[in-house]
Design an enzyme around this catalytic site. Structure first.
Site, PDB file in Angstrom:
ATOM      1  CG  ASP A   1      -2.074   0.941   1.121  1.00 22.38           C
ATOM      2  OD1 ASP A   1      -2.406   1.356  -0.011  1.00 22.38           O
ATOM      3  OD2 ASP A   1      -2.650   1.291   2.167  1.00 22.38           O
TER       4      ASP A   1
ATOM      5  N   GLY B   1      -0.016   5.460  -4.331  1.00 22.17           N
ATOM      6  CA  GLY B   1      -0.642   6.718  -4.776  1.00 22.17           C
ATOM      7  C   GLY B   1      -0.131   7.892  -3.967  1.00 22.17           C
ATOM      8  NE  ARG B   2      -1.579   6.581   1.379  1.00 27.33           N
ATOM      9  CZ  ARG B   2      -1.344   5.754   2.397  1.00 27.33           C
ATOM     10  NH1 ARG B   2      -1.020   6.224   3.572  1.00 27.33           N
ATOM     11  NH2 ARG B   2      -1.410   4.445   2.211  1.00 27.33           N
ATOM     12  CD1 TRP B   3       7.166   6.944  -1.911  1.00 28.22           C
ATOM     13  CD2 TRP B   3       6.880   7.049  -4.129  1.00 28.22           C
ATOM     14  NE1 TRP B   3       8.409   7.013  -2.490  1.00 28.22           N
ATOM     15  CE2 TRP B   3       8.272   7.084  -3.849  1.00 28.22           C
ATOM     16  CE3 TRP B   3       6.466   7.113  -5.463  1.00 28.22           C
ATOM     17  CZ2 TRP B   3       9.240   7.177  -4.848  1.00 28.22           C
ATOM     18  CZ3 TRP B   3       7.430   7.211  -6.461  1.00 28.22           C
ATOM     19  CH2 TRP B   3       8.797   7.243  -6.150  1.00 28.22           C
TER      20      TRP B   3
ATOM     21  CG  ASN C   1      -7.594  -2.156  -5.984  1.00 28.83           C
ATOM     22  OD1 ASN C   1      -6.654  -2.921  -5.803  1.00 28.83           O
ATOM     23  ND2 ASN C   1      -7.917  -1.223  -5.084  1.00 28.83           N
TER      24      ASN C   1
HETATM   25  C1  FPP Z   1      -2.177   0.229  -3.134  1.00 29.50           C
HETATM   26  O1  FPP Z   1      -1.652   1.521  -3.182  1.00 29.50           O
HETATM   27  C2  FPP Z   1      -1.587  -0.551  -4.161  1.00 29.50           C
HETATM   28  C3  FPP Z   1      -2.266  -1.099  -5.190  1.00 29.50           C
HETATM   29  C4  FPP Z   1      -3.723  -0.980  -5.354  1.00 29.50           C
HETATM   30  C5  FPP Z   1      -1.564  -1.836  -6.222  1.00 29.50           C
HETATM   31  C6  FPP Z   1      -0.277  -2.478  -5.831  1.00 29.50           C
HETATM   32  C7  FPP Z   1       0.455  -2.779  -7.043  1.00 29.50           C
HETATM   33  C8  FPP Z   1       1.775  -2.684  -7.224  1.00 29.50           C
HETATM   34  C9  FPP Z   1       2.730  -2.387  -6.154  1.00 29.50           C
HETATM   35  C10 FPP Z   1       2.371  -2.903  -8.524  1.00 29.50           C
HETATM   36  C11 FPP Z   1       1.917  -4.196  -9.068  1.00 29.50           C
HETATM   37  C12 FPP Z   1       3.013  -4.907  -9.600  1.00 29.50           C
HETATM   38  C13 FPP Z   1       2.863  -5.982 -10.330  1.00 29.50           C
HETATM   39  C14 FPP Z   1       4.074  -6.651 -10.775  1.00 29.50           C
HETATM   40  C15 FPP Z   1       1.545  -6.519 -10.694  1.00 29.50           C
HETATM   41  P1  FPP Z   1      -2.627   2.748  -3.277  1.00 29.50           P
HETATM   42  O2  FPP Z   1      -2.633   3.247  -4.658  1.00 29.50           O
HETATM   43  O3  FPP Z   1      -3.966   2.397  -2.736  1.00 29.50           O
HETATM   44  O4  FPP Z   1      -1.908   3.764  -2.368  1.00 29.50           O
HETATM   45  P2  FPP Z   1      -2.564   4.947  -1.552  1.00 29.50           P
HETATM   46  O5  FPP Z   1      -3.102   4.330  -0.308  1.00 29.50           O
HETATM   47  O6  FPP Z   1      -1.398   5.813  -1.303  1.00 29.50           O
HETATM   48  O7  FPP Z   1      -3.603   5.600  -2.402  1.00 29.50           O
END
Ligand code: FPP
Length: 251
Positions: free
Chosen positions: A15, A18-20, A63
């Site tokens: 997780d 997006g924030r990063w 998602n």
């Molecule tokens: C959550 O971060 C992350 C995801 C929904 C996707 C995770 C996917 C990857 C790390 C890449 C996938 C890699 C492969 C090889 C399939 P978020 O976007 O919800 O973060 P946030 O909480 O900051 O909004």
């Protein structure tokens, strides 16, 4: 009695992408792209630590409500990963598996998935599972339905239920890590994590490193896991004032 069990199955909620990205004035998809580059390091680290399974949460059923650009990016990243890492998966003797409903993915990606799943089935090393279009509750319902279909009229047991999960060979989760600071399980491996250790780190997935993985692994390996039981109080003096009081209270 307290049992010590090594960490065999690690599950990670990747997780904070997006924030990063937003913190760096980038679009959310940039965070996913950078996050996908971290995956290899952690696969390597889990393998080095002797894990039998690593399950990464890459895309949840929830998602699908994200903007189309983000969904498409995550689909593409999965495809790219499989194409790029196929050779390494085979060299490292890994068994590759997608858990989740891949029917929403483009057909060419589905074919790449099936082909790597099939070819890597002969390997004997660590399971590398990607949870993609995955939901823990749906997995539970699917396991029950799959059992009923094969055994009409029979009662389901914990063992027969677990044998019908998406990847029964991965087994129970010993350690679940979530990056990004939130302390939730988010519908991930709900059955398998029943006795798992939970570890939440404030670091966001794109900044997660092998070193942090090793540190978490060490820390958690030192924790005592009781699986619901406790050791007897060996130094309990039956004649003590406390023992007498306890007896009185339990009358
Ligand atoms: C959550 O971060 C992350 C995801 C929904 C996707 C995770 C996917 C990857 C790390 C890449 C996938 C890699 C492969 C090889 C399939 P978020 O976007 O919800 O973060 P946030 O909480 O900051 O909004």
């Amino acid at each position: 009695m307290a049992k010590s069990k090594s960490i065999e199955h690690v599950a990670i909620i990747m997780d904070g992408n997006g924030r990063w990205a937003a913190e760096r004035a980038h679009r959310r998809v940039w965070g996913h792209i950078r996050g996908s580059n971290v995956v290899n390091d952690i696969v390597e680290a889990a393998d080095e630590m002797g894990c039998k399974a690593l399950t990464l949460y890459a895309f949840s059923t929830e998602n699908f409500s994200r903007p189309q650009e983000e969904i498409t990016t995550l689909f593409r990243l999965l495809k790219k990963f499989i194409k790029r890492e196929r050779k390494r998966v085979m060299e490292k003797n890994l068994r590759f598996k997608i858990i989740g409903d891949i029917s929403a993915l483009p057909e060419d990606t589905q074919k790449l998935i099936s082909s790597l799943e099939r070819d890597s089935m002969v390997n004997k090393g660590m399971w590398l599972n990607f949870a993609f279009s995955y939901g823990g509750r749906v997995e539970i319902i699917d396991a029950i339905n799959s059992f009923i279909e094969k055994n009409p009229g029979e009662q389901i047991t914990e063992e027969s239920f677990a044998a019908n999960l998406y990847n029964p060979e991965a087994g129970d989760v010993d350690l679940m890590i979530r990056t990004g600071g939130d302390q939730r399980i988010s519908n991930f491996l709900l059955w398998q994590v029943a006795y798992g250790e939970l570890y939440f780190t404030p670091n966001k997935w794109p900044e997660f490193t092998k070193e942090e993985f090793y540190q978490i692994f060490e820390k958690v390996s030192g924790r005592e896991r009781r699986f619901g039981s406790v050791a007897a109080d060996l130094d309990y003096d039956q004649t003590s004032a406390q023992a007498k009081l306890n007896k009185e209270l339990l009358k």
